[in-house]
Scaffold this motif. Structure first.
Motif, PDB file in Angstrom:
ATOM      1  N   VAL A  44      -2.528  -3.948   8.325  1.00 30.91           N
ATOM      2  CA  VAL A  44      -2.931  -3.369   7.044  1.00 30.91           C
ATOM      3  C   VAL A  44      -2.603  -1.880   7.017  1.00 30.91           C
ATOM      4  O   VAL A  44      -2.146  -1.338   6.004  1.00 30.91           O
ATOM      5  N   SER A  45      -2.799  -1.193   8.162  1.00 35.73           N
ATOM      6  CA  SER A  45      -2.478   0.234   8.238  1.00 35.73           C
ATOM      7  C   SER A  45      -1.000   0.486   7.962  1.00 35.73           C
ATOM      8  O   SER A  45      -0.637   1.460   7.294  1.00 35.73           O
ATOM      9  N   VAL A  46      -0.137  -0.389   8.481  1.00 35.17           N
ATOM     10  CA  VAL A  46       1.293  -0.248   8.218  1.00 35.17           C
ATOM     11  C   VAL A  46       1.581  -0.410   6.732  1.00 35.17           C
ATOM     12  O   VAL A  46       2.329   0.374   6.134  1.00 35.17           O
ATOM     13  N   ALA A  47       0.964  -1.424   6.127  1.00 37.61           N
ATOM     14  CA  ALA A  47       1.167  -1.653   4.688  1.00 37.61           C
ATOM     15  C   ALA A  47       0.705  -0.444   3.879  1.00 37.61           C
ATOM     16  O   ALA A  47       1.355  -0.044   2.909  1.00 37.61           O
ATOM     17  N   LEU A  48      -0.395   0.178   4.304  1.00 41.63           N
ATOM     18  CA  LEU A  48      -0.900   1.350   3.599  1.00 41.63           C
ATOM     19  C   LEU A  48       0.032   2.546   3.779  1.00 41.63           C
ATOM     20  O   LEU A  48       0.267   3.314   2.841  1.00 41.63           O
ATOM     21  N   GLY A  49       0.556   2.712   4.995  1.00 37.69           N
ATOM     22  CA  GLY A  49       1.497   3.809   5.241  1.00 37.69           C
ATOM     23  C   GLY A  49       2.758   3.669   4.411  1.00 37.69           C
ATOM     24  O   GLY A  49       3.247   4.650   3.826  1.00 37.69           O
ATOM     25  N   VAL A  50       3.299   2.457   4.342  1.00 37.07           N
ATOM     26  CA  VAL A  50       4.496   2.212   3.534  1.00 37.07           C
ATOM     27  C   VAL A  50       4.194   2.426   2.053  1.00 37.07           C
ATOM     28  O   VAL A  50       4.998   3.013   1.315  1.00 37.07           O
ATOM     29  N   SER A  51       3.012   1.976   1.611  1.00 40.71           N
ATOM     30  CA  SER A  51       2.609   2.173   0.214  1.00 40.71           C
ATOM     31  C   SER A  51       2.530   3.654  -0.127  1.00 40.71           C
ATOM     32  O   SER A  51       2.948   4.080  -1.211  1.00 40.71           O
ATOM     33  N   TYR A  52       1.986   4.441   0.798  1.00 39.77           N
ATOM     34  CA  TYR A  52       1.888   5.886   0.611  1.00 39.77           C
ATOM     35  C   TYR A  52       3.274   6.492   0.406  1.00 39.77           C
ATOM     36  O   TYR A  52       3.500   7.257  -0.544  1.00 39.77           O
ATOM     37  N   LEU A  53       4.207   6.130   1.276  1.00 39.87           N
ATOM     38  CA  LEU A  53       5.554   6.692   1.201  1.00 39.87           C
ATOM     39  C   LEU A  53       6.262   6.269  -0.081  1.00 39.87           C
ATOM     40  O   LEU A  53       6.872   7.095  -0.780  1.00 39.87           O
ATOM     41  N   VAL A  54       6.175   4.990  -0.428  1.00 38.95           N
ATOM     42  CA  VAL A  54       6.835   4.489  -1.636  1.00 38.95           C
ATOM     43  C   VAL A  54       6.259   5.175  -2.882  1.00 38.95           C
ATOM     44  O   VAL A  54       6.997   5.608  -3.778  1.00 38.95           O
ATOM     45  N   ALA A  55       4.930   5.278  -2.938  1.00 44.81           N
ATOM     46  CA  ALA A  55       4.297   5.900  -4.094  1.00 44.81           C
ATOM     47  C   ALA A  55       4.700   7.366  -4.229  1.00 44.81           C
ATOM     48  O   ALA A  55       4.917   7.860  -5.338  1.00 44.81           O
ATOM     49  N   GLN A  56       4.796   8.075  -3.101  1.00 47.62           N
ATOM     50  CA  GLN A  56       5.224   9.467  -3.140  1.00 47.62           C
ATOM     51  C   GLN A  56       6.656   9.591  -3.665  1.00 47.62           C
ATOM     52  O   GLN A  56       6.955  10.454  -4.495  1.00 47.62           O
ATOM     53  N   LEU A  57       7.543   8.728  -3.184  1.00 49.02           N
ATOM     54  CA  LEU A  57       8.934   8.775  -3.620  1.00 49.02           C
ATOM     55  C   LEU A  57       9.056   8.503  -5.116  1.00 49.02           C
ATOM     56  O   LEU A  57       9.769   9.209  -5.843  1.00 49.02           O
ATOM     57  N   VAL A  58       8.336   7.478  -5.598  1.00 50.81           N
ATOM     58  CA  VAL A  58       8.379   7.153  -7.025  1.00 50.81           C
ATOM     59  C   VAL A  58       7.758   8.283  -7.845  1.00 50.81           C
ATOM     60  O   VAL A  58       8.304   8.711  -8.871  1.00 50.81           O
ATOM     61  N   GLY A  59       6.613   8.788  -7.379  1.00 48.05           N
ATOM     62  CA  GLY A  59       5.941   9.866  -8.097  1.00 48.05           C
ATOM     63  C   GLY A  59       6.803  11.105  -8.217  1.00 48.05           C
ATOM     64  O   GLY A  59       6.901  11.722  -9.284  1.00 48.05           O
ATOM     65  N   LEU A  60       7.454  11.471  -7.120  1.00 46.11           N
ATOM     66  CA  LEU A  60       8.313  12.646  -7.134  1.00 46.11           C
ATOM     67  C   LEU A  60       9.523  12.451  -8.040  1.00 46.11           C
ATOM     68  O   LEU A  60      10.039  13.398  -8.626  1.00 46.11           O
ATOM     69  N   ALA A  61       9.975  11.199  -8.168  1.00 46.85           N
ATOM     70  CA  ALA A  61      11.141  10.912  -9.008  1.00 46.85           C
ATOM     71  C   ALA A  61      10.808  11.016 -10.497  1.00 46.85           C
ATOM     72  O   ALA A  61      11.675  11.352 -11.302  1.00 46.85           O
TER      73      ALA A  61
END
Length: 474
Positions: free
Chosen positions: A302-319
């Motif tokens: 679950v921690s891995v899924a949360l870490g990946v979610s964090y990164l994806v959300a940051q990339l989309v948000g910044l875009a």
């Protein structure tokens, strides 16, 4: 007045010039990325490592909180100290020192024989983490060509997410001893040090120290051969003169009444990024899940899924942030984070926290991470770079960083105790209410600064027009 207009004109011309990135600037961005990755890794690795550390040292909740929080106390000290050091010793000199501290702190933690020395080692690491958040983005911004400045500075924020993802993957492997996983951070720290030794000092800092010839040599090294070095030097000299002659400057300038709205906004957003629950999820989600009957392997996955979610959300948000707008994006995303915490709290309070509810619990955690990381978290570092007047910007960003890390420290020191006292569900509801408060704060206090120049923002602040209505476009 004429010289100011010509300086602005030459700055706009350089902004539109085709130009190209030189190798030195690429290495500068890489150094920033490494420091950001170390920040994400060193703060995120404790999430999975705590499960192993608890068994090795036989510790209870109080020590878990101290070990997790000690890095944050160090970060508060590092953010405040390195604001002073970067002005006195230079941006590069400060980062060289921080690279050494990163390496020493990582090795210290890996060799710690007991929880006391482990906590002290993480305090040392925290100094480097806090100092890096203060110094690395500024170093990149002052060396990067204006055309590429925004994208290169964002390397730091993206790298934080990469570091968190790497930390969660390492923790989920379960085959890597915690001493090795924590000590491994010394390798990128050494790489950061080697890269820094090849880089020049910030030309803007050199100009501030009346070392114009050295600043020119640096610009000629990091700019293409056809670049307008003279124009950029003139702009730096003018800005340095404005800083020195400003009536409101430095730490004392933060007490000025007209600066106060910027300080309230910057520190308020920083505090709410932590009260929203992000660190609770990053640091303690495996501990919370295993304490409630989940297997260690599931909790770490679950921690891995949360870490990946964090990164994806940051990339989309910044875009999309410049298209949607800072204020609008934040107001849209906060409710999603709040609802996910309220639903998660209900699952635990109503007794639906067993294996049959595992998919719903994981879904709530991932949804929270997506809405929080893609909205409010983007504002934590961004507001400091845009909000404060030029002459008080270093002091303002230092106070904002300290507010962010201090709130993080308070949460990390009290969360497990809070959960033991009132339970997981009510704790989630409390953090859901913090998100409601964050939405209200943003709605009433945060103007939309999207597309506004720093000069325009400072002008409105000085005129006492710093409300959302004052920045609303017709």
């Amino acid at each position: 007045m004429g010289s100011t207009e010509s300086t602005k004109g030459s700055a706009e011309a350089r902004e539109k010039a085709p130009g190209q990135l030189t190798g030195a600037v690429v290495i500068v961005a890489l150094v920033s990325a490494v420091s950001g990755m170390l920040y994400g890794y060193d703060t995120g690795i404790i999430s999975g490592a705590l499960l192993q550390i608890t068994k090795d040292f036989g510790i209870e909740e109080a020590w878990k909180q101290v070990i997790a929080a000690s890095i944050l106390l160090g970060a508060v000290i590092g953010a405040l100290t390195c604001s002073y050091l970067s002005d006195r010793r230079g941006r590069k000199g400060t980062l060289v020192m921080l690279a050494v501290v990163f390496a020493v702190g990582s090795i210290w933690c890996a060799l710690a024989p007991n929880p006391v020395l482990l906590s002290v080692g993480r305090l040392v690491l925290g100094f480097a983490v806090g100092g890096a958040t203060q110094t690395a983005p500024m170093y990149v911004a002052e060396l990067a060509p204006p055309k590429y400045r925004g994208r290169l500075v964002l390397c730091f924020q993206i790298a934080i997410g990469v570091g968190i993802v790497i930390a969660t993957i390492v923790g989920a492997s379960e085959s890597i001893p915690w001493r090795w996983s924590i000590g491994a951070a010394a390798v990128p720290a050494a790489l950061m040090l080697v890269l820094l030794l090849r880089l020049p000092e910030s030309p803007r800092w050199l100009v501030k120290r009346d070392q114009g010839d050295e600043a020119r040599a640096v610009l000629e090294r990091v700019r293409p051969s056809d670049y307008d070095v003279d124009g950029e030097l003139d702009e730096m000299a003018e800005l340095a003169h404005e800083e020195k002659t400003a009536n409101t400057r430095g730490w004392s300038g933060l007490r000025a009444a007209w600066v106060r709205p910027a300080l309230i906004l910057g520190c308020g957003v920083a505090i709410f990024t932590q009260l929203s629950g992000i660190e609770m999820i990053i640091y303690y989600s495996p501990t919370i899940l295993t304490d409630n009957g989940f297997s260690e392997s599931v909790a770490l996955e679950v921690s891995v899924a949360l870490g990946v979610s964090y990164l994806v959300a940051q990339l989309v948000g910044l875009a999309i942030i410049d298209k949607v707008g800072r204020r609008r994006l934040t107001l849209i995303m906060i409710p999603g984070a709040a609802v996910s915490l309220f639903v998660l709290g209900w699952l635990f309070v109503s007794g639906h926290s067993g294996r049959e509810s595992t998919p719903f619990i994981i879904a709530c955690l991932v949804v929270f991470m997506l809405f929080n990381a893609g909205g409010l978290q983007l504002m934590g570092w961004l507001t400091g770079s845009e909000t404060y007047p030029l002459a008080v910007r270093p002091a303002g960003t230092a106070v904002q960083s300290a507010a962010l890390w201090g709130t993080n420290l308070l949460i990390t020191l009290t969360l497990l105790t809070l959960i033991s006292g009132i339970g997981v569900g009510p704790s989630m509801w409390l953090y859901g209410l913090f998100n409601v408060a964050a939405w209200i704060f943003v709605y009433y206090r945060m103007p939309d600064l999207t597309g506004r120049s720093l000069e325009e923002i400072e002008s409105k602040l000085g005129a006492g027009k710093f409300t959302p209505a004052d920045f609303a476009r017709s």
